[in-house]
Design a protein around this motif. Sequence first.
Motif, mmCIF file in Angstrom:
data_model
loop_
_atom_site.group_PDB
_atom_site.id
_atom_site.type_symbol
_atom_site.label_atom_id
_atom_site.label_comp_id
_atom_site.label_asym_id
_atom_site.label_seq_id
_atom_site.Cartn_x
_atom_site.Cartn_y
_atom_site.Cartn_z
ATOM 1 N N VAL A 1 -37.862 -8.087 -110.580
ATOM 2 C CA VAL A 1 -37.006 -7.952 -111.760
ATOM 3 C C VAL A 1 -37.801 -7.294 -112.885
ATOM 4 O O VAL A 1 -38.941 -7.678 -113.149
ATOM 5 C CB VAL A 1 -36.480 -9.327 -112.232
ATOM 6 N N ASN A 2 -37.185 -6.313 -113.547
ATOM 7 C CA ASN A 2 -37.892 -5.555 -114.582
ATOM 8 C C ASN A 2 -37.285 -5.677 -115.978
ATOM 9 O O ASN A 2 -37.706 -4.973 -116.886
ATOM 10 C CB ASN A 2 -37.941 -4.067 -114.185
ATOM 11 N N GLY A 3 -36.298 -6.558 -116.136
ATOM 12 C CA GLY A 3 -35.713 -6.712 -117.463
ATOM 13 C C GLY A 3 -34.760 -7.892 -117.534
ATOM 14 O O GLY A 3 -34.221 -8.342 -116.518
ATOM 15 N N LEU A 4 -34.560 -8.402 -118.744
ATOM 16 C CA LEU A 4 -33.690 -9.562 -118.933
ATOM 17 C C LEU A 4 -32.247 -9.267 -118.576
ATOM 18 O O LEU A 4 -31.535 -10.130 -118.058
ATOM 19 C CB LEU A 4 -33.778 -10.035 -120.396
ATOM 20 N N ASP A 5 -31.779 -8.053 -118.865
ATOM 21 C CA ASP A 5 -30.394 -7.731 -118.565
ATOM 22 C C ASP A 5 -30.113 -7.842 -117.064
ATOM 23 O O ASP A 5 -29.003 -8.181 -116.652
ATOM 24 C CB ASP A 5 -30.046 -6.325 -119.052
ATOM 25 N N GLU A 6 -31.133 -7.579 -116.268
ATOM 26 C CA GLU A 6 -30.982 -7.658 -114.811
ATOM 27 C C GLU A 6 -30.990 -9.103 -114.325
ATOM 28 O O GLU A 6 -30.186 -9.494 -113.479
ATOM 29 C CB GLU A 6 -32.109 -6.868 -114.145
ATOM 30 N N VAL A 7 -31.888 -9.919 -114.852
ATOM 31 C CA VAL A 7 -32.039 -11.292 -114.365
ATOM 32 C C VAL A 7 -30.988 -12.226 -114.951
ATOM 33 O O VAL A 7 -30.652 -13.254 -114.351
ATOM 34 C CB VAL A 7 -33.467 -11.817 -114.668
ATOM 35 N N GLN A 8 -30.445 -11.893 -116.115
ATOM 36 C CA GLN A 8 -29.437 -12.761 -116.735
ATOM 37 C C GLN A 8 -28.119 -12.772 -115.980
ATOM 38 O O GLN A 8 -27.367 -13.743 -116.042
ATOM 39 C CB GLN A 8 -29.211 -12.338 -118.197
ATOM 40 N N ASP A 9 -27.818 -11.691 -115.296
ATOM 41 C CA ASP A 9 -26.579 -11.615 -114.517
ATOM 42 C C ASP A 9 -26.809 -12.310 -113.181
ATOM 43 O O ASP A 9 -27.446 -11.771 -112.289
ATOM 44 C CB ASP A 9 -26.185 -10.149 -114.310
ATOM 45 N N ARG A 10 -26.286 -13.513 -113.031
ATOM 46 C CA ARG A 10 -26.517 -14.283 -111.803
ATOM 47 C C ARG A 10 -25.877 -13.636 -110.584
ATOM 48 O O ARG A 10 -26.226 -13.954 -109.457
ATOM 49 C CB ARG A 10 -26.074 -15.730 -111.986
ATOM 50 N N ALA A 11 -24.933 -12.736 -110.810
ATOM 51 C CA ALA A 11 -24.326 -12.030 -109.684
ATOM 52 C C ALA A 11 -25.357 -11.166 -108.953
ATOM 53 O O ALA A 11 -25.230 -10.923 -107.752
ATOM 54 C CB ALA A 11 -23.159 -11.167 -110.171
ATOM 55 N N THR A 12 -26.388 -10.700 -109.671
ATOM 56 C CA THR A 12 -27.440 -9.906 -109.034
ATOM 57 C C THR A 12 -28.235 -10.761 -108.049
ATOM 58 O O THR A 12 -28.556 -10.312 -106.943
ATOM 59 C CB THR A 12 -28.389 -9.328 -110.097
ATOM 60 N N LEU A 13 -28.551 -11.998 -108.442
ATOM 61 C CA LEU A 13 -29.233 -12.911 -107.521
ATOM 62 C C LEU A 13 -28.326 -13.269 -106.349
ATOM 63 O O LEU A 13 -28.786 -13.340 -105.202
ATOM 64 C CB LEU A 13 -29.664 -14.180 -108.265
ATOM 65 N N ALA A 14 -27.053 -13.475 -106.623
ATOM 66 C CA ALA A 14 -26.104 -13.800 -105.551
ATOM 67 C C ALA A 14 -26.041 -12.685 -104.521
ATOM 68 O O ALA A 14 -25.943 -12.935 -103.319
ATOM 69 C CB ALA A 14 -24.719 -14.055 -106.139
ATOM 70 N N GLU A 15 -26.137 -11.444 -104.984
ATOM 71 C CA GLU A 15 -26.131 -10.311 -104.055
ATOM 72 C C GLU A 15 -27.363 -10.332 -103.157
ATOM 73 O O GLU A 15 -27.289 -9.999 -101.977
ATOM 74 C CB GLU A 15 -26.065 -9.007 -104.846
ATOM 75 N N LYS A 16 -28.504 -10.732 -103.720
ATOM 76 C CA LYS A 16 -29.721 -10.849 -102.914
ATOM 77 C C LYS A 16 -29.582 -11.942 -101.852
ATOM 78 O O LYS A 16 -30.100 -11.829 -100.746
ATOM 79 C CB LYS A 16 -30.918 -11.169 -103.818
ATOM 80 N N LEU A 17 -28.868 -12.993 -102.200
ATOM 81 C CA LEU A 17 -28.743 -14.136 -101.292
ATOM 82 C C LEU A 17 -27.757 -13.882 -100.153
ATOM 83 O O LEU A 17 -27.942 -14.378 -99.049
ATOM 84 C CB LEU A 17 -28.305 -15.377 -102.081
ATOM 85 N N GLY A 18 -26.688 -13.172 -100.448
ATOM 86 C CA GLY A 18 -25.699 -12.993 -99.382
ATOM 87 C C GLY A 18 -24.629 -11.973 -99.645
ATOM 88 O O GLY A 18 -23.590 -11.966 -98.977
ATOM 89 N N GLY A 19 -24.834 -11.134 -100.633
ATOM 90 C CA GLY A 19 -23.842 -10.107 -100.924
ATOM 91 C C GLY A 19 -22.560 -10.688 -101.492
ATOM 92 O O GLY A 19 -22.565 -11.699 -102.194
ATOM 93 N N ASN A 20 -21.423 -10.077 -101.120
ATOM 94 C CA ASN A 20 -20.153 -10.509 -101.698
ATOM 95 C C ASN A 20 -19.571 -11.757 -101.040
ATOM 96 O O ASN A 20 -18.469 -12.177 -101.377
ATOM 97 C CB ASN A 20 -19.124 -9.369 -101.627
ATOM 98 N N VAL A 21 -20.302 -12.377 -100.087
ATOM 99 C CA VAL A 21 -19.806 -13.618 -99.470
ATOM 100 C C VAL A 21 -20.131 -14.833 -100.335
ATOM 101 O O VAL A 21 -19.591 -15.906 -100.118
ATOM 102 C CB VAL A 21 -20.393 -13.812 -98.054
ATOM 103 N N VAL A 22 -21.024 -14.675 -101.312
ATOM 104 C CA VAL A 22 -21.379 -15.784 -102.200
ATOM 105 C C VAL A 22 -20.292 -15.931 -103.256
ATOM 106 O O VAL A 22 -19.950 -14.972 -103.952
ATOM 107 C CB VAL A 22 -22.744 -15.533 -102.872
ATOM 108 N N VAL A 23 -19.751 -17.153 -103.387
ATOM 109 C CA VAL A 23 -18.659 -17.395 -104.334
ATOM 110 C C VAL A 23 -19.102 -18.230 -105.540
ATOM 111 O O VAL A 23 -18.501 -18.134 -106.604
ATOM 112 C CB VAL A 23 -17.463 -18.066 -103.627
ATOM 113 N N THR A 24 -20.144 -19.047 -105.374
ATOM 114 C CA THR A 24 -20.675 -19.809 -106.511
ATOM 115 C C THR A 24 -22.200 -19.820 -106.447
ATOM 116 O O THR A 24 -22.784 -19.738 -105.368
ATOM 117 C CB THR A 24 -20.172 -21.272 -106.527
#
Length: 261
Positions: A137-160
């Motif tokens: 991660v290279n900036g707060l705007d990237e890490v603040q959006d939890r959807a970015t982490l969710a994408e790392k974990l499982g893409g669009n199958v992650v719902v919460t």
Amino acid sequence: MASGVTVHDEVIKVFNDMKVRKSSTSDEVKKRKKAVLFCLSDDKKKIIVEEGKQILVGDIGDTVDDPYGSFVKMLPPGDCRYALYDATYETKESKKEDLVFIFWAPEGAPLRSKMIYATSKDAIKKKFTGIKHEWQVNGLDEVQDRATLAEKLGGNVVVTLEGKPLRSTFCSSSSRRSTSSPPHAKALPKAEHFETLRATRSPSPGRSLAAVGRTPPSGHQSAGRSLAAVIRTLSSGHQSAGRSLAAVIRTLPSGRRQDAP
């Protein structure tokens, strides 16, 4: 390129405690780390556990309402860090927990710090065996959006993530596409367009020839020869009109004729 930095034993112990899902008492579970930061020692020779930079499972619901939001606030805006985050998330099928190794390298960090942390990353990664997810991660705007982490974990199958539902940008974009016109669709011409086309359409061959017949010749050219020349040009596509007008011309006197007043 290796930096020669080593990993402190406490770092390895923290990782093993977070990785192993063994049966524990409720008190032991509360002491387990949800998130932790690692930094370089003052002499830049070892990677150590950063003091006071951790979130315990027992803190959630007590002093911590949103564990992921609290983790983001722990990251220093002006320096690099390594981190482990124990993510709890749900897919459409089940609830899961996974460790994520995070390399925090903000743009505002000193260049020398970025170089040391980047070249030492392999040293700590080798100690974290079995890690499935890595995130730089290279900036707060990237890490603040939890959807970015969710994408790392499982893409669009992650719902919460951490009990909070994720905003589905895919569904909203699909609905916008369904309500808009297809890119290849063209607007139908309006009624006034047809009137304009009708007004500018070329007159019929008969009307054209009649108009020529009504136009008086100029100069010393005879009416017969002028109209006959026009007929020879136009009569290839309109034989009947040409023959009819030619018959009229033969009845006209040849030679010079004064223009009509």
